[in-house]
Design a protein around this motif. Structure first.
Motif, PDB file in Angstrom:
ATOM      1  N   GLU A 140      21.853  14.777-108.208  1.00  0.00           N
ATOM      2  CA  GLU A 140      22.922  13.938-107.672  1.00  0.00           C
ATOM      3  C   GLU A 140      22.485  13.273-106.376  1.00  0.00           C
ATOM      4  OE1 GLU A 140      26.792  16.424-109.381  1.00  0.00           O
ATOM      5  OE2 GLU A 140      26.273  16.532-107.248  1.00  0.00           O
ATOM      6  N   ILE A 141      23.026  12.115-106.117  1.00  0.00           N
ATOM      7  CA  ILE A 141      22.739  11.347-104.904  1.00  0.00           C
ATOM      8  C   ILE A 141      24.065  11.037-104.196  1.00  0.00           C
ATOM      9  CG2 ILE A 141      21.992   9.097-104.025  1.00  0.00           C
ATOM     10  CD1 ILE A 141      19.618  10.700-104.670  1.00  0.00           C
ATOM     11  N   SER A 142      24.084  11.206-102.886  1.00  0.00           N
ATOM     12  CA  SER A 142      25.261  10.833-102.087  1.00  0.00           C
ATOM     13  C   SER A 142      24.787  10.215-100.775  1.00  0.00           C
ATOM     14  CB  SER A 142      26.144  12.057-101.806  1.00  0.00           C
ATOM     15  OG  SER A 142      25.425  13.040-101.078  1.00  0.00           O
ATOM     16  N   GLY A 143      25.669   9.481-100.120  1.00  0.00           N
ATOM     17  CA  GLY A 143      25.310   8.814 -98.870  1.00  0.00           C
ATOM     18  C   GLY A 143      24.945   7.364 -99.099  1.00  0.00           C
ATOM     19  N   SER A 144      24.172   6.807 -98.191  1.00  0.00           N
ATOM     20  CA  SER A 144      23.808   5.384 -98.249  1.00  0.00           C
ATOM     21  C   SER A 144      22.587   5.174 -99.133  1.00  0.00           C
ATOM     22  CB  SER A 144      23.538   4.856 -96.834  1.00  0.00           C
ATOM     23  OG  SER A 144      24.673   5.013 -96.013  1.00  0.00           O
ATOM     24  N   PHE A 145      22.796   5.318-100.418  1.00  0.00           N
ATOM     25  CA  PHE A 145      21.720   5.125-101.387  1.00  0.00           C
ATOM     26  C   PHE A 145      21.578   3.630-101.665  1.00  0.00           C
ATOM     27  CE2 PHE A 145      20.340   5.313-106.007  1.00  0.00           C
ATOM     28  CZ  PHE A 145      19.027   5.659-105.722  1.00  0.00           C
ATOM     29  N   PRO A 146      20.402   3.055-101.445  1.00  0.00           N
ATOM     30  CA  PRO A 146      20.250   1.587-101.510  1.00  0.00           C
ATOM     31  C   PRO A 146      20.320   0.992-102.914  1.00  0.00           C
ATOM     32  CG  PRO A 146      18.136   2.638-101.094  1.00  0.00           C
ATOM     33  CD  PRO A 146      19.162   3.715-100.989  1.00  0.00           C
ATOM     34  N   LEU A 147      20.332   1.820-103.948  1.00  0.00           N
ATOM     35  CA  LEU A 147      20.362   1.293-105.322  1.00  0.00           C
ATOM     36  C   LEU A 147      21.658   1.674-106.029  1.00  0.00           C
ATOM     37  CD1 LEU A 147      16.643   1.903-106.349  1.00  0.00           C
ATOM     38  CD2 LEU A 147      17.708  -0.250-105.665  1.00  0.00           C
ATOM     39  N   SER A 148      22.741   1.725-105.295  1.00  0.00           N
ATOM     40  CA  SER A 148      24.100   1.934-105.799  1.00  0.00           C
ATOM     41  C   SER A 148      24.343   3.359-106.267  1.00  0.00           C
ATOM     42  CB  SER A 148      24.423   0.926-106.905  1.00  0.00           C
ATOM     43  OG  SER A 148      25.763   1.033-107.301  1.00  0.00           O
ATOM     44  N   ASP A 149      23.936   3.714-107.483  1.00  0.00           N
ATOM     45  CA  ASP A 149      24.274   5.028-108.035  1.00  0.00           C
ATOM     46  C   ASP A 149      23.231   5.409-109.082  1.00  0.00           C
ATOM     47  OD1 ASP A 149      25.598   7.356-108.432  1.00  0.00           O
ATOM     48  OD2 ASP A 149      27.462   6.471-109.179  1.00  0.00           O
ATOM     49  N   LEU A 150      23.455   6.556-109.749  1.00  0.00           N
ATOM     50  CA  LEU A 150      22.563   7.023-110.816  1.00  0.00           C
ATOM     51  C   LEU A 150      23.324   7.122-112.129  1.00  0.00           C
ATOM     52  CD1 LEU A 150      20.699  10.005-109.051  1.00  0.00           C
ATOM     53  CD2 LEU A 150      19.837   7.675-109.381  1.00  0.00           C
TER      54      LEU A 150
END
Length: 259
Positions: A140-150
């Motif tokens: 999982e990714i959270s925060g200011s991820f530069p490619l939107s989402d997964l």
């Protein structure tokens, strides 16, 4: 020969017979009981693969900076998290930043035919027992991820087998089930059914007997070559008697039909 012979180990080995080696393989130890198991391989273990929803059309395109958290679930209730500070750059720079920050997920570049995207996959399927579901993921990714989402490209799942007619299933994070029965390790290769039979392995005893017989035959040949007509010990009762003494000593094996 007898000084080097370990009699206690001659009859302790086990061998495993598999009805379909394309489905699974197995190893057993001396402690494994003689047993026959019918195994139905329901599913194989596989790692989760996720890709970014956004991408770039050119690998030289710049991606904005951002600080985000990568969370890797090792089970349904536990996870490890890593904070990644990306100062901006190319997609390859983002891949390097993620790989340098942790060792549970492998970042790489995925091309879907139109866009180059970030791909995240589990480095070792055995690191996590969690499976992908409709509302949760292993990566999982959270925060200011530069490619939107997964989004999920491949679900994480555990290997699963059914023993005999049992209604319960045994699971493993990898395709290997250690100590399924005492000392029995099973590795599944494909879905389907196969039978495992564990039985005593007397190959070591057979090899030792063959070694003994080779030595006996060598002595018999030597005596015969020295006591024949015109040979140096022709008619020498003491030398001729060597063969008789050897075969008398082997009488227990002869009575068992082994000689």
């Amino acid at each position: 020969f007898f000084e080097d012979l370990d009699v206690d180990s001659l009859f302790t080995g086990k061998k495993v017979n598999i009805s379909d080696s394309d489905i699974l393989s197995a190893t057993a130890t001396d402690e494994t009981p003689n047993i026959t198991l019918d195994i139905n391989v329901v599913q194989l273990a596989q790692s989760e693969i996720r890709v970014s929803t956004d991408g770039v059309t050119d690998l030289e395109d710049s991606i904005s900076s951002g600080t985000f958290t990568l969370k890797y679930w090792t089970s349904d209730t536990e996870y490890e998290s890593y904070t990644i500070e990306f100062g901006g750059g190319t997609l390859e720079d983002l891949v390097d930043a993620i790989n340098e920050a942790q060792d549970k997920v492998t970042a790489s570049i995925y091309y879907d035919g139109t866009y180059y995207k970030l791909m995240l996959s589990e480095k070792d399927v055995g690191n996590s027992t969690k499976e992908t579901s409709s509302d949760s993921a292993v990566i999982e990714i959270s925060g200011s991820f530069p490619l939107s989402d997964l989004e999920t490209l491949q679900n994480a799942q555990n290997a699963e087998i059914q023993l005999g007619d049992s209604s319960s299933y045994v699971t493993s994070a990898t395709n290997t089930f250690n100590n399924l029965v005492t000392g029995l390790n099973v590795t599944v290769n494909n879905t389907g059914e196969a039978q495992i039979t564990v039985e005593d392995d007397y190959s070591d005893a057979k090899d030792k007997l063959n070694d003994l017989f080779d030595k006996v035959n060598a002595i018999v040949d030597l005596v015969n070559s020295m006591t024949g007509k015109g040979d140096i010990f022709q008619g020498n009762a003491a030398i001729v008697e060597i063969n008789s003494k050897i075969f008398n000593s082997l009488s227990p094996l002869i009575n068992l039909g082994l000689v």
